[in-house]
Design a protein around this motif. Structure first.
Motif, PDB file in Angstrom:
ATOM      1  N   SER A 121      -3.554 -14.278  -0.632  1.00 56.12           N
ATOM      2  CA  SER A 121      -3.715 -15.277   0.312  1.00 56.12           C
ATOM      3  C   SER A 121      -3.821 -16.756  -0.269  1.00 56.12           C
ATOM      4  O   SER A 121      -3.416 -17.531   0.467  1.00 56.12           O
ATOM      5  CB  SER A 121      -4.873 -14.958   1.156  1.00 56.12           C
ATOM      6  N   LEU A 122      -4.278 -16.692  -1.563  1.00 53.48           N
ATOM      7  CA  LEU A 122      -4.013 -18.008  -2.313  1.00 53.48           C
ATOM      8  C   LEU A 122      -2.937 -18.787  -2.215  1.00 53.48           C
ATOM      9  O   LEU A 122      -3.075 -20.090  -1.848  1.00 53.48           O
ATOM     10  CB  LEU A 122      -4.775 -17.812  -3.776  1.00 53.48           C
ATOM     11  N   PRO A 123      -1.681 -18.320  -2.401  1.00 54.90           N
ATOM     12  CA  PRO A 123      -0.526 -19.199  -2.326  1.00 54.90           C
ATOM     13  C   PRO A 123      -0.159 -19.400  -0.869  1.00 54.90           C
ATOM     14  O   PRO A 123       0.320 -20.775  -0.595  1.00 54.90           O
ATOM     15  CB  PRO A 123       0.549 -18.571  -2.865  1.00 54.90           C
ATOM     16  N   PHE A 124      -0.751 -18.844  -0.044  1.00 56.95           N
ATOM     17  CA  PHE A 124      -0.338 -19.115   1.549  1.00 56.95           C
ATOM     18  C   PHE A 124      -1.134 -20.300   1.763  1.00 56.95           C
ATOM     19  O   PHE A 124      -0.772 -21.224   2.638  1.00 56.95           O
ATOM     20  CB  PHE A 124      -0.450 -17.792   2.178  1.00 56.95           C
TER      21      PHE A 124
ATOM     22  N   VAL B 207      -2.180 -26.051   3.145  1.00 61.16           N
ATOM     23  CA  VAL B 207      -2.692 -27.384   2.543  1.00 61.16           C
ATOM     24  C   VAL B 207      -1.458 -28.516   2.418  1.00 61.16           C
ATOM     25  O   VAL B 207      -1.418 -29.411   2.643  1.00 61.16           O
ATOM     26  CB  VAL B 207      -3.359 -27.286   1.326  1.00 61.16           C
ATOM     27  N   ALA B 208      -0.194 -27.992   1.918  1.00 59.89           N
ATOM     28  CA  ALA B 208       0.836 -28.650   1.432  1.00 59.89           C
ATOM     29  C   ALA B 208       1.608 -29.142   2.895  1.00 59.89           C
ATOM     30  O   ALA B 208       2.029 -30.412   2.815  1.00 59.89           O
ATOM     31  CB  ALA B 208       1.845 -28.070   0.557  1.00 59.89           C
ATOM     32  N   LEU B 209       1.450 -28.318   3.559  1.00 55.78           N
ATOM     33  CA  LEU B 209       2.088 -28.763   4.940  1.00 55.78           C
ATOM     34  C   LEU B 209       1.231 -29.611   5.699  1.00 55.78           C
ATOM     35  O   LEU B 209       1.778 -30.552   6.415  1.00 55.78           O
ATOM     36  CB  LEU B 209       2.394 -27.410   5.942  1.00 55.78           C
ATOM     37  N   GLY B 210       0.067 -29.466   5.635  1.00 53.15           N
ATOM     38  CA  GLY B 210      -0.870 -30.439   6.063  1.00 53.15           C
ATOM     39  C   GLY B 210      -0.736 -31.804   5.508  1.00 53.15           C
ATOM     40  O   GLY B 210      -0.894 -32.751   6.287  1.00 53.15           O
ATOM     41  N   PHE B 211      -0.575 -31.710   4.159  1.00 58.12           N
ATOM     42  CA  PHE B 211      -0.368 -33.127   3.459  1.00 58.12           C
ATOM     43  C   PHE B 211       0.767 -33.710   3.960  1.00 58.12           C
ATOM     44  O   PHE B 211       0.991 -35.047   4.156  1.00 58.12           O
ATOM     45  CB  PHE B 211      -0.536 -32.762   1.999  1.00 58.12           C
ATOM     46  N   ALA B 212       1.756 -33.102   4.239  1.00 58.27           N
ATOM     47  CA  ALA B 212       3.191 -33.429   4.545  1.00 58.27           C
ATOM     48  C   ALA B 212       3.203 -34.055   5.792  1.00 58.27           C
ATOM     49  O   ALA B 212       3.745 -34.884   6.278  1.00 58.27           O
ATOM     50  CB  ALA B 212       4.409 -32.304   4.348  1.00 58.27           C
TER      51      ALA B 212
ATOM     52  N   VAL C 261       1.960 -26.287  -7.208  1.00 60.49           N
ATOM     53  CA  VAL C 261       0.611 -25.408  -7.412  1.00 60.49           C
ATOM     54  C   VAL C 261       0.644 -23.969  -6.989  1.00 60.49           C
ATOM     55  O   VAL C 261       0.496 -23.134  -7.606  1.00 60.49           O
ATOM     56  CB  VAL C 261      -0.881 -26.288  -7.341  1.00 60.49           C
ATOM     57  N   SER C 262       1.060 -24.039  -5.630  1.00 59.39           N
ATOM     58  CA  SER C 262       1.026 -22.907  -5.163  1.00 59.39           C
ATOM     59  C   SER C 262       2.255 -21.804  -5.615  1.00 59.39           C
ATOM     60  O   SER C 262       2.089 -20.379  -5.560  1.00 59.39           O
ATOM     61  CB  SER C 262       1.356 -23.075  -3.503  1.00 59.39           C
ATOM     62  N   ILE C 263       3.367 -22.460  -5.892  1.00 62.46           N
ATOM     63  CA  ILE C 263       4.440 -21.656  -6.759  1.00 62.46           C
ATOM     64  C   ILE C 263       3.880 -20.980  -7.950  1.00 62.46           C
ATOM     65  O   ILE C 263       4.374 -20.012  -8.370  1.00 62.46           O
ATOM     66  CB  ILE C 263       5.779 -22.385  -6.742  1.00 62.46           C
ATOM     67  N   GLY C 264       3.412 -22.120  -8.713  1.00 61.81           N
ATOM     68  CA  GLY C 264       2.814 -21.319  -9.839  1.00 61.81           C
ATOM     69  C   GLY C 264       1.764 -20.360  -9.649  1.00 61.81           C
ATOM     70  O   GLY C 264       1.921 -19.480 -10.680  1.00 61.81           O
ATOM     71  N   VAL C 265       0.845 -20.494  -8.725  1.00 68.21           N
ATOM     72  CA  VAL C 265      -0.028 -19.282  -8.466  1.00 68.21           C
ATOM     73  C   VAL C 265       0.530 -18.125  -8.099  1.00 68.21           C
ATOM     74  O   VAL C 265       0.368 -16.898  -8.560  1.00 68.21           O
ATOM     75  CB  VAL C 265      -1.214 -19.772  -7.422  1.00 68.21           C
ATOM     76  N   LEU C 266       1.704 -18.317  -7.240  1.00 59.95           N
ATOM     77  CA  LEU C 266       2.354 -17.146  -6.731  1.00 59.95           C
ATOM     78  C   LEU C 266       3.263 -16.535  -7.978  1.00 59.95           C
ATOM     79  O   LEU C 266       3.171 -15.294  -8.038  1.00 59.95           O
ATOM     80  CB  LEU C 266       3.587 -17.557  -5.755  1.00 59.95           C
ATOM     81  N   LEU C 267       3.708 -17.123  -8.934  1.00 60.61           N
ATOM     82  CA  LEU C 267       4.496 -16.562 -10.098  1.00 60.61           C
ATOM     83  C   LEU C 267       3.438 -15.802 -10.877  1.00 60.61           C
ATOM     84  O   LEU C 267       3.852 -15.160 -11.521  1.00 60.61           O
ATOM     85  CB  LEU C 267       5.181 -17.699 -10.862  1.00 60.61           C
ATOM     86  N   THR C 268       2.278 -16.593 -11.221  1.00 56.94           N
ATOM     87  CA  THR C 268       1.334 -16.001 -12.051  1.00 56.94           C
ATOM     88  C   THR C 268       0.690 -14.624 -11.216  1.00 56.94           C
ATOM     89  O   THR C 268       0.784 -13.400 -11.967  1.00 56.94           O
ATOM     90  CB  THR C 268      -0.049 -16.657 -12.089  1.00 56.94           C
ATOM     91  N   LEU C 269       0.752 -14.443  -9.984  1.00 52.42           N
ATOM     92  CA  LEU C 269       0.066 -13.234  -9.510  1.00 52.42           C
ATOM     93  C   LEU C 269       1.148 -12.133  -9.683  1.00 52.42           C
ATOM     94  O   LEU C 269       0.876 -10.897  -9.800  1.00 52.42           O
ATOM     95  CB  LEU C 269      -0.186 -13.546  -8.111  1.00 52.42           C
TER      96      LEU C 269
END
Length: 51
Positions: free
Chosen positions: A3-6, A11-16, A30-38
């Motif tokens: 759930s971390l990437p989601f 949060v990114a959508l909220g900032f946008a 950062v979310s894409i990085g977490v997704l690739l790491t997972l």
């Protein structure tokens, strides 16, 4: 854990939505990085299969 990437994308959508473009891009990356790491951890884990 998955759930971390989601949450990061949320949060990114909220900032946008509030007009903070740089923070939105950073949170998205950062979310894409977490997704690739997972994915790497998932794809390289050993399967416990007993035949």
């Amino acid at each position: 854990m998955m759930s971390l990437p989601f949450f990061g994308f949320c949060v990114a959508l909220g900032f946008a939505a509030t007009g903070r473009r740089a923070l939105a891009v950073a949170a998205g990356l950062v979310s894409i990085g977490v997704l690739l790491t997972l994915f790497k951890l998932h794809a390289t884990s050993a399967l416990d299969i007993v035949l």
